[in-house]
Design a protein around this motif. Structure first.
Motif, PDB file in Angstrom:
ATOM      1  N   ILE A  25       0.894  -1.159  -0.125  1.00 11.81           N
ATOM      2  CA  ILE A  25       0.038   0.034  -0.128  1.00 11.81           C
ATOM      3  C   ILE A  25       0.921   1.335   0.034  1.00 11.81           C
ATOM      4  CG2 ILE A  25      -1.746   1.178   1.387  1.00 11.81           C
ATOM      5  CD1 ILE A  25      -2.662  -1.345   2.552  1.00 11.81           C
ATOM      6  N   ALA A  26       0.666   2.013  -0.952  1.00 11.44           N
ATOM      7  CA  ALA A  26       1.519   3.442  -1.065  1.00 11.44           C
ATOM      8  C   ALA A  26       0.560   4.556  -0.915  1.00 11.44           C
ATOM      9  CB  ALA A  26       2.273   3.319  -2.212  1.00 11.44           C
ATOM     10  N   VAL A  27       0.821   5.378  -0.050  1.00 16.87           N
ATOM     11  CA  VAL A  27      -0.181   6.577  -0.004  1.00 16.87           C
ATOM     12  C   VAL A  27       0.572   7.941  -0.402  1.00 16.87           C
ATOM     13  CG1 VAL A  27      -1.366   7.726   1.871  1.00 16.87           C
ATOM     14  CG2 VAL A  27      -1.353   5.367   1.867  1.00 16.87           C
ATOM     15  N   ILE A  28      -0.202   8.581  -1.277  1.00 16.25           N
ATOM     16  CA  ILE A  28       0.079   9.781  -1.262  1.00 16.25           C
ATOM     17  C   ILE A  28      -0.566  10.979  -0.522  1.00 16.25           C
ATOM     18  CG2 ILE A  28       0.509  11.567  -3.251  1.00 16.25           C
ATOM     19  CD1 ILE A  28      -0.283   9.236  -5.056  1.00 16.25           C
ATOM     20  N   VAL A  29       0.228  11.894   0.337  1.00 16.19           N
ATOM     21  CA  VAL A  29      -0.393  12.878   1.157  1.00 16.19           C
ATOM     22  C   VAL A  29       0.162  14.015   0.860  1.00 16.19           C
ATOM     23  CG1 VAL A  29      -1.182  11.254   2.978  1.00 16.19           C
ATOM     24  CG2 VAL A  29       1.243  12.246   3.019  1.00 16.19           C
ATOM     25  N   GLY A  30      -0.532  15.130   1.690  1.00 19.81           N
ATOM     26  CA  GLY A  30       0.311  16.361   1.236  1.00 19.81           C
ATOM     27  C   GLY A  30      -0.951  17.450   1.458  1.00 19.81           C
ATOM     28  N   PRO A  31      -0.542  18.854   1.368  1.00 21.13           N
ATOM     29  CA  PRO A  31      -1.627  19.872   1.458  1.00 21.13           C
ATOM     30  C   PRO A  31      -2.579  20.040   0.237  1.00 21.13           C
ATOM     31  CG  PRO A  31       0.457  20.898   1.057  1.00 21.13           C
ATOM     32  CD  PRO A  31       0.615  19.375   1.478  1.00 21.13           C
ATOM     33  N   GLU A  82      -4.855  10.547  -0.258  1.00 17.81           N
ATOM     34  CA  GLU A  82      -5.981  10.412   0.919  1.00 17.81           C
ATOM     35  C   GLU A  82      -5.713  11.846   1.748  1.00 17.81           C
ATOM     36  OE1 GLU A  82      -8.452   9.770   3.127  1.00 17.81           O
ATOM     37  OE2 GLU A  82      -8.495   8.014   2.085  1.00 17.81           O
ATOM     38  N   GLN A  83      -6.551  12.289   2.018  1.00 16.44           N
ATOM     39  CA  GLN A  83      -7.001  13.526   2.956  1.00 16.44           C
ATOM     40  C   GLN A  83      -6.397  13.195   4.204  1.00 16.44           C
ATOM     41  OE1 GLN A  83      -6.479  16.497   0.705  1.00 16.44           O
ATOM     42  NE2 GLN A  83      -7.207  17.285   2.729  1.00 16.44           N
ATOM     43  N   ASN A  84      -7.009  12.071   4.817  1.00 23.08           N
ATOM     44  CA  ASN A  84      -6.758  11.572   6.233  1.00 23.08           C
ATOM     45  C   ASN A  84      -5.485  10.982   6.245  1.00 23.08           C
ATOM     46  OD1 ASN A  84      -9.574  12.146   7.377  1.00 23.08           O
ATOM     47  ND2 ASN A  84      -9.871  10.638   5.718  1.00 23.08           N
ATOM     48  N   ALA A  85      -4.379  11.868   6.402  1.00 25.45           N
ATOM     49  CA  ALA A  85      -2.903  11.619   6.262  1.00 25.45           C
ATOM     50  C   ALA A  85      -2.512  10.595   7.162  1.00 25.45           C
ATOM     51  CB  ALA A  85      -1.971  12.843   5.950  1.00 25.45           C
ATOM     52  N   ARG A  86      -2.622  11.048   8.483  1.00 25.60           N
ATOM     53  CA  ARG A  86      -2.294  10.144   9.612  1.00 25.60           C
ATOM     54  C   ARG A  86      -2.887   8.825   9.543  1.00 25.60           C
ATOM     55  NH1 ARG A  86      -0.104  11.703  14.579  1.00 25.60           N
ATOM     56  NH2 ARG A  86      -0.719  13.956  14.127  1.00 25.60           N
ATOM     57  N   GLN A  87      -4.090   8.589   9.363  1.00 18.99           N
ATOM     58  CA  GLN A  87      -4.638   7.472   9.411  1.00 18.99           C
ATOM     59  C   GLN A  87      -4.222   6.582   8.127  1.00 18.99           C
ATOM     60  OE1 GLN A  87      -6.110   9.920   9.671  1.00 18.99           O
ATOM     61  NE2 GLN A  87      -7.896  10.029  11.099  1.00 18.99           N
ATOM     62  N   ALA A  88      -3.827   7.075   6.740  1.00 16.89           N
ATOM     63  CA  ALA A  88      -3.682   6.477   5.873  1.00 16.89           C
ATOM     64  C   ALA A  88      -2.009   5.998   6.036  1.00 16.89           C
ATOM     65  CB  ALA A  88      -3.636   7.460   4.377  1.00 16.89           C
ATOM     66  N   LEU A  89      -1.169   6.705   6.502  1.00 20.69           N
ATOM     67  CA  LEU A  89       0.142   6.534   6.706  1.00 20.69           C
ATOM     68  C   LEU A  89       0.392   5.285   7.638  1.00 20.69           C
ATOM     69  CD1 LEU A  89       1.926  10.055   6.975  1.00 20.69           C
ATOM     70  CD2 LEU A  89       2.087   8.486   5.019  1.00 20.69           C
ATOM     71  N   GLU A  90      -0.766   5.030   8.477  1.00 23.12           N
ATOM     72  CA  GLU A  90      -0.789   4.043   9.588  1.00 23.12           C
ATOM     73  C   GLU A  90      -0.660   2.785   8.848  1.00 23.12           C
ATOM     74  OE1 GLU A  90      -3.546   5.148  12.714  1.00 23.12           O
ATOM     75  OE2 GLU A  90      -2.241   6.268  13.584  1.00 23.12           O
ATOM     76  N   ILE A  91      -1.280   2.454   7.656  1.00 21.95           N
ATOM     77  CA  ILE A  91      -1.540   1.344   6.924  1.00 21.95           C
ATOM     78  C   ILE A  91      -0.732   1.350   5.778  1.00 21.95           C
ATOM     79  CG2 ILE A  91      -3.975   1.245   7.791  1.00 21.95           C
ATOM     80  CD1 ILE A  91      -4.802   1.549   4.802  1.00 21.95           C
ATOM     81  N   ALA A  92       0.089   2.315   5.630  1.00 22.98           N
ATOM     82  CA  ALA A  92       0.893   2.571   4.297  1.00 22.98           C
ATOM     83  C   ALA A  92       2.397   1.521   4.522  1.00 22.98           C
ATOM     84  CB  ALA A  92       1.208   3.834   3.997  1.00 22.98           C
ATOM     85  N   ASP A  93       2.891   0.959   3.596  1.00 22.87           N
ATOM     86  CA  ASP A  93       4.052   0.431   3.401  1.00 22.87           C
ATOM     87  C   ASP A  93       5.039   1.748   2.802  1.00 22.87           C
ATOM     88  OD1 ASP A  93       3.554  -2.444   3.834  1.00 22.87           O
ATOM     89  OD2 ASP A  93       2.118  -2.103   2.464  1.00 22.87           O
ATOM     90  N   LYS A  94       4.380   2.367   2.013  1.00 20.84           N
ATOM     91  CA  LYS A  94       5.327   3.466   1.627  1.00 20.84           C
ATOM     92  C   LYS A  94       4.224   4.840   1.589  1.00 20.84           C
ATOM     93  CE  LYS A  94       8.343   2.179  -1.500  1.00 20.84           C
ATOM     94  NZ  LYS A  94       7.835   1.137  -2.611  1.00 20.84           N
ATOM     95  N   GLY A  95       5.181   5.838   1.799  1.00 23.59           N
ATOM     96  CA  GLY A  95       4.345   7.109   1.714  1.00 23.59           C
ATOM     97  C   GLY A  95       5.288   8.201   1.034  1.00 23.59           C
ATOM     98  N   TYR A  96       4.256   9.004   0.513  1.00 20.65           N
ATOM     99  CA  TYR A  96       4.979   9.943  -0.317  1.00 20.65           C
ATOM    100  C   TYR A  96       4.012  11.542   0.068  1.00 20.65           C
ATOM    101  CZ  TYR A  96       6.781   6.419  -3.542  1.00 20.65           C
ATOM    102  OH  TYR A  96       7.110   5.422  -3.896  1.00 20.65           O
ATOM    103  N   VAL A  97       5.003  12.403   0.594  1.00 17.66           N
ATOM    104  CA  VAL A  97       4.304  13.822   0.828  1.00 17.66           C
ATOM    105  C   VAL A  97       4.866  14.762  -0.337  1.00 17.66           C
ATOM    106  CG1 VAL A  97       4.492  15.676   2.303  1.00 17.66           C
ATOM    107  CG2 VAL A  97       4.526  13.223   3.435  1.00 17.66           C
ATOM    108  N   LEU A  98       3.754  15.159  -1.035  1.00 23.18           N
ATOM    109  CA  LEU A  98       3.917  16.060  -2.268  1.00 23.18           C
ATOM    110  C   LEU A  98       3.473  17.571  -1.710  1.00 23.18           C
ATOM    111  CD1 LEU A  98       2.405  14.360  -5.270  1.00 23.18           C
ATOM    112  CD2 LEU A  98       4.515  14.011  -4.092  1.00 23.18           C
TER     113      LEU A  98
END
Length: 237
Positions: free
Chosen positions: A34-40, A194-210
């Motif tokens: 699971i890879a998650v893209i988060v950011g403002p 995902e807007q819900n960054a904290r919850q998404a990163l909790e389940i993410a193997d990889k995260g990208y903050v843009l």
């Protein structure tokens, strides 16, 4: 380091003849991860996802799936290559029943779809109960389940989700995330915005903050959650 199963590498581009929205942006996901893209807001998160799916012009860089260059392929051709995409809005046929929506998801297949339908109903039991109901009559969370189920009907190797928990309650969000984890456990790669960054990163193997269409931070979900700079700037402390 081997390449991720799906990677949009050094992507620069925008819509039509408009300005560049992405600037040398790289996002990727491995098999079953699971890879998650988060950011403002306005960071280019959904744009990056759409670039990987072929919905905007990548002027520099490229997109590769299982080592194959798919940069020039249309979104429809990418679906045939094994990519499933669930947009944030207008992602179901409201006047059709739940089951008809799922059947529409299998439009590219010529084989028997019964087993896949059964897998979707096992993953989302409420859809089995409501399979003869018009999808437009369902709650927001149930509609999202239909949308994800429909994408799964193509038997994708990669499932891309744009804001899957937008507008749903925290309880429904947790349930959707649980289902997403289950899908990844079957070996399907998940790439989601995902807007819900904290919850998404909790389940993410990889995260990208843009930020402004460029990579600001990249790491495991755990590392990003623990990073003081990420916490302060993007996770509310």
């Amino acid at each position: 380091m081997s390449e991720p199963f799906l990677i949009g590498r050094d992507m620069t581009g925008g819509y039509g003849k408009g300005p560049d929205i992405l600037h040398n942006c790289t996002i990727g996901v491995d098999k079953g991860e699971i890879a998650v893209i988060v950011g403002p807001n306005g960071a280019g998160k959904s744009t990056a996802m759409k670039a990987v799916f072929g919905m905007l012009d990548v002027r520099q860089g490229g997109v590769f799936l299982n080592g194959k260059d798919i940069t020039k392929l249309s979104p429809q051709a990418r679906v045939r290559e094994g990519m499933g995409f669930v947009p944030q809005t207008s992602n179901i046929f409201t006047s059709m029943t739940v089951e008809e929506n799922l059947e529409m998801g299998a439009f590219i297949r010529t084989d028997d779809i019964k087993d896949t339908m059964e897998q979707v109903y096992t993953l989302f039991p409420i859809l089995r109960d409501k399979r003869n109901q018009a999808a437009g009559e369902l709650s927001g969370g149930q509609r999202q389940q239909v949308a994800v189920g429909r994408a799964l009907m193509t038997k994708p190797t990669v499932l891309m989700l744009d804001e899957p928990t937008a507008g749903v309650s925290p309880i429904v969000m947790d349930e959707l995330f649980d289902r997403i984890i289950e899908v990844a456990r079957t070996g399907i790669s998940i790439l989601m915005v995902e807007q819900n960054a904290r919850q998404a990163l909790e389940i993410a193997d990889k995260g990208y903050v843009l930020v402004q269409g460029a990579n600001a931070f990249t790491g495991t979900g755990k590392d990003l959650l623990a990073d003081p700079e990420v916490r302060k700037s993007f996770l509310g402390g």
